[in-house]
Structures are given as C-alpha cells and as structure tokens.
Design an enzyme around this catalytic site. Structure first.
Site, PDB file in Angstrom:
ATOM      1  N   TRP A  79     -84.835  30.486 -51.391  1.00  0.00           N
ATOM      2  CA  TRP A  79     -84.945  30.114 -49.835  1.00  0.00           C
ATOM      3  C   TRP A  79     -84.867  28.912 -49.634  1.00  0.00           C
ATOM      4  CZ3 TRP A  79     -84.353  35.281 -50.220  1.00  0.00           C
ATOM      5  CH2 TRP A  79     -84.072  35.616 -49.295  1.00  0.00           C
ATOM      6  N   LYS A  80     -84.970  27.884 -50.617  1.00  0.00           N
ATOM      7  CA  LYS A  80     -85.046  26.550 -50.614  1.00  0.00           C
ATOM      8  C   LYS A  80     -83.690  25.961 -50.171  1.00  0.00           C
ATOM      9  CE  LYS A  80     -89.098  27.510 -51.272  1.00  0.00           C
ATOM     10  NZ  LYS A  80     -89.875  27.560 -52.370  1.00  0.00           N
ATOM     11  N   HIS A  81     -83.712  24.518 -49.979  1.00  0.00           N
ATOM     12  CA  HIS A  81     -82.623  23.728 -49.364  1.00  0.00           C
ATOM     13  C   HIS A  81     -81.432  23.925 -50.316  1.00  0.00           C
ATOM     14  CE1 HIS A  81     -85.820  21.450 -47.510  1.00  0.00           C
ATOM     15  NE2 HIS A  81     -85.025  21.017 -46.543  1.00  0.00           N
TER      16      HIS A  81
END
Ligand SMILES: *Cc1c(COP(=O)(O)O)cnc(C)c1O
Length: 396
Positions: free
Chosen positions: A187-189
């Site tokens: 879910w991170k960049h």
C-alpha cells in the site's frame, strides 16, 4: 469513473524494469541478500538518495522499526513515546523490545505528534520518541529533536507513509532523528510486496541493525552469534524490485504532488474543512480532509464520497492505537500483560478513551482520507473536487 488503486497494476509503477531485475536475480541462482548484489545496491541507492552514510534493508516496515528500536538498547520497562494515529507496526516493535508504548496526543489538523503533549508525557523511564509522518505530512521533528536532546532521548522517525517528505526545515524525512524507517509494503508509494529500509548516519547503530536482522551473526568472522537477533533479512527478489521502484520514486512524488496541488487549489476557500497546504513537502500517501467540528461527521461525509464513486474512508483507523485491545486489555506475552503492567515498569501507562482526545476527535468525528495515486488524471481530481464541494455545500 474508475479510480486506479495501489492494489492493481493500473495504480502501480511496476513494469519492465522490475521484470528485468527479477529475471536477472532468478537467472543468477542467488536469491539471498546475504550473498547477492541486489540488497547492497538497494542499500547504497537508498543512502545516496537521503545523503546519509548507511541504509539497512529488511523484511518489512515493522521490521525496520523493530531494528531501530532494538538498536537503541532499551531496558525492559523503558518507555517510548509515540503517536496514537499510525499503523500498529509503529507500536508492536516497542512491545517486542519489552518496552512500554506511551501515546502522546496529536495536532488537530495534521494528526502528527504535538510537541507539547510529548513534553508532558516524558517521565523518568522515557528513552525515545518515535515520530510518525502521518499520510506523508512532516511531523514536527525539529521540535521533537530539540526536546529529545534536552532530555537525553533518541528520536526515531517512522517514514513508512513519507517517502521523500520534506520537513519544515527542508530536510528529507528520516534524516533528523537517529534513524528513519521506511516500508515497501503493497500500500506504500513504492513496493516489493513487503520490505523495509532503515537509514542512519550512525555507523555503530547501523552495525547493530545488521546484526539484529541476521541472528546476531557477523558473517565476516564465521559461524558464531555475538548478540540476540532475529531473521529480518530482505531477499534478492525483493531488493531487485525495490531497487527498480526506488528509481521511479521521484516521478511518483512529482505526480502525486502535482495532482494534490490541483485538488488543494480546487478546494481553496471552501468552508467547513481543512486540507494540507504545504503541497510540495507533503508526500501525499493519502489525501486527508479535516472537517470542522459541528458540521457533518466524517462517517457521513465519507459515505457521501463513496456514493459519488470516490475511494475514501472516515477516520483512517477504527480506533486510535491507544484504544486498541492489543494495548488496553489483551495479553502481550503468554497470559501476561508484561511489559505493560508488570515490573520493571514502575507506572502503568494510561490507555483507552479519553487519554488522547484530539486523536479521538479526528478518528471519530473529523478526519476523512481519500486514496491518492500517481496514476490519477486531472479528471479523477476534478471528480473528487466536485464531490467534496457538493458535500461541503449540502451540509451548510
Ligand atoms: C505501513 C506502516 C508501517 C508498517 O510497515 P509494514 O511494511 O506494513 O510492516 C509502520 N508505520 C506506518 C506509519 C505505516 O504506514
């Protein structure tokens, strides 16, 4: 209108570069970062990007925070002050070190630690402050660092949501404290599925992190174990993907910031809510809206956005981490609540509703988060702007 999400190819920057890197690793036959070249290359690139001396790769963001906290050498019962609005990955490592998380309240707009609340939470057993850069907005790390220095505490930065965030002093997130911790979770960049990185300028700390991530095993001197540690190693497969992703990070941030600027402009002057202003320093992991108290509540507002097709949620968490059963009631080790209630902790920390009222107001009443993505187009942003404007107008 369909919004691309980080959970699908259309909302990710995964492509040919990652495939080529994976093929290179698989063809080499060496998948372990202990002997391969991808992990050291990723670490070098991460350190270079942040202008620091050391980066240590590991298996998750939670592992990165566990490494950093373990590296501080806390005694059982020591206290670490942290934020009630974060991923549980900020708190679990404190408990795993037999230390006690103490939650300080937050700023009513950013949701980041309030230095005055942190100062009030410092006690005789406080050893560290773990600041979270929530949603990509810089926590007030200069003030927290000054407080930490004054009281002889360590400052650790949780940058899991804050890739390339710049602080008010224009430093990259992760470079004000003794260590900065990053996540490469889905879910991170940027992502390699799961993975973590710790950056630090402290060579002795970097060595302790490496030992803790590899069973206390200094590989250069044979098969012996000089200290307690776990296996938190990153594989070559993860590092290959993460390395390719890291080269795309500036582009991801540029796109997220450009799109966020468009929404900030579109919502400028809209009564009833507050949005972040420092567009170019924010990393825009999510786009937060903070509703004025007295208007519609965040659940109603988020439901309205969802109805308009905008991916949004109220409050970010079901409850603040200071109200999570994991700290309020559940056993920690075996049937015991050690280290929360047993000696050597000499004061039982106060958890539960009422102990961080500003955080509770954000989660229960005022905070709405809109999913953000570098693959949005101007049209996506305009749909969000219209939906937010309609809802804000309807409630007046
Ligand atoms: C994602 C996240 C973590 C934990 O990272 P994992 O890679 O999921 O273990 C910790 N802190 C924050 C603020 C996060 O967003």
């Amino acid at each position: 209108m369909r919004f691309p999400s980080v959970a699908e190819a259309a909302g990710r920057t995964l492509g040919e570069e990652e495939l080529a890197a994976l093929a290179r690793v698989v063809e080499s036959g060496m998948l372990s970062g202990v002997w391969g070249g991808e992990v050291p290359a990723l670490e070098a690139a991460m350190a270079r990007l942040h202008g620091v001396a050391h980066a240590v790769a590991c298996s998750s963001g939670t592992a990165a925070i566990h490494l950093a906290v373990a590296g501080l050498g806390l005694d059982p019962g020591d206290e670490v002050i942290t934020s009630p609005i974060s991923d549980f990955g900020s708190v679990a490592p404190i408990l795993a070190c037999n230390a006690v998380p103490v939650f300080a309240d937050v700023d009513p707009v950013t949701g980041n630690l309030d230095p005055a609340a942190v100062a009030a939470a410092i006690g005789p057993r406080t050893r560290a402050i773990l600041a979270v850069h929530l949603f990509g907005a810089a926590a007030p790390v200069a003030a927290l660092r000054a407080l930490a220095d004054e009281h002889g505490l360590a400052l650790v930065e949780d940058c899991a949501q804050a890739w390339l965030t710049r602080t008010g002093e224009d430093r990259l997130a992760g470079t004000t404290g003794v260590a900065g911790c990053f996540s490469l979770q889905q879910w991170k960049h940027i992502t390699c599925g799961d993975g973590g990185l710790v950056i630090t300028d402290d060579a002795a700390l970097a060595r302790r992190l490496r030992l803790f991530a590899d069973k206390g095993w200094p590989r250069e001197t044979g098969r012996h174990h000089v200290s307690f540690g776990l296996n938190y190693r990153m594989t070559e497969l993860q590092a290959a993907v993460a390395g390719a992703q890291l080269t795309k990070l500036p582009g991801v941030l540029a796109a997220r910031r450009r799109l966020a600027a468009r929404l900030v402009d579109a919502l400028a002057g809209l009564p009833g809510l507050t949005v972040p202003r420092d567009v170019e320093r924010h990393a825009w992991w999510l786009f937060p809206l903070v509703l004025d108290p007295g208007g519609p509540d965040n659940r109603e507002f988020a439901a309205g956005l969802t109805e308009a097709g905008v991916p949004a949620r109220a409050g970010y968490l079901n409850e603040g981490l200071h109200c999570a059963p994991a700290v309020t009631t559940a056993p920690v080790y075996g049937s015991s609540r050690y280290p929360l209630t047993s000696p050597p902790a000499d004061r039982v920390p106060r958890y539960g509703p009422g102990t961080c009222p500003v955080a509770e107001e954000l989660i229960d009443r005022t905070l709405v988060v809109v999913d953000w993505n570098e693959r949005y187009t101007d049209e996506h942003v305009d749909v969000i702007a219209r939906a937010v404007t309609d809802l804000a107008g309807r409630s007046r």
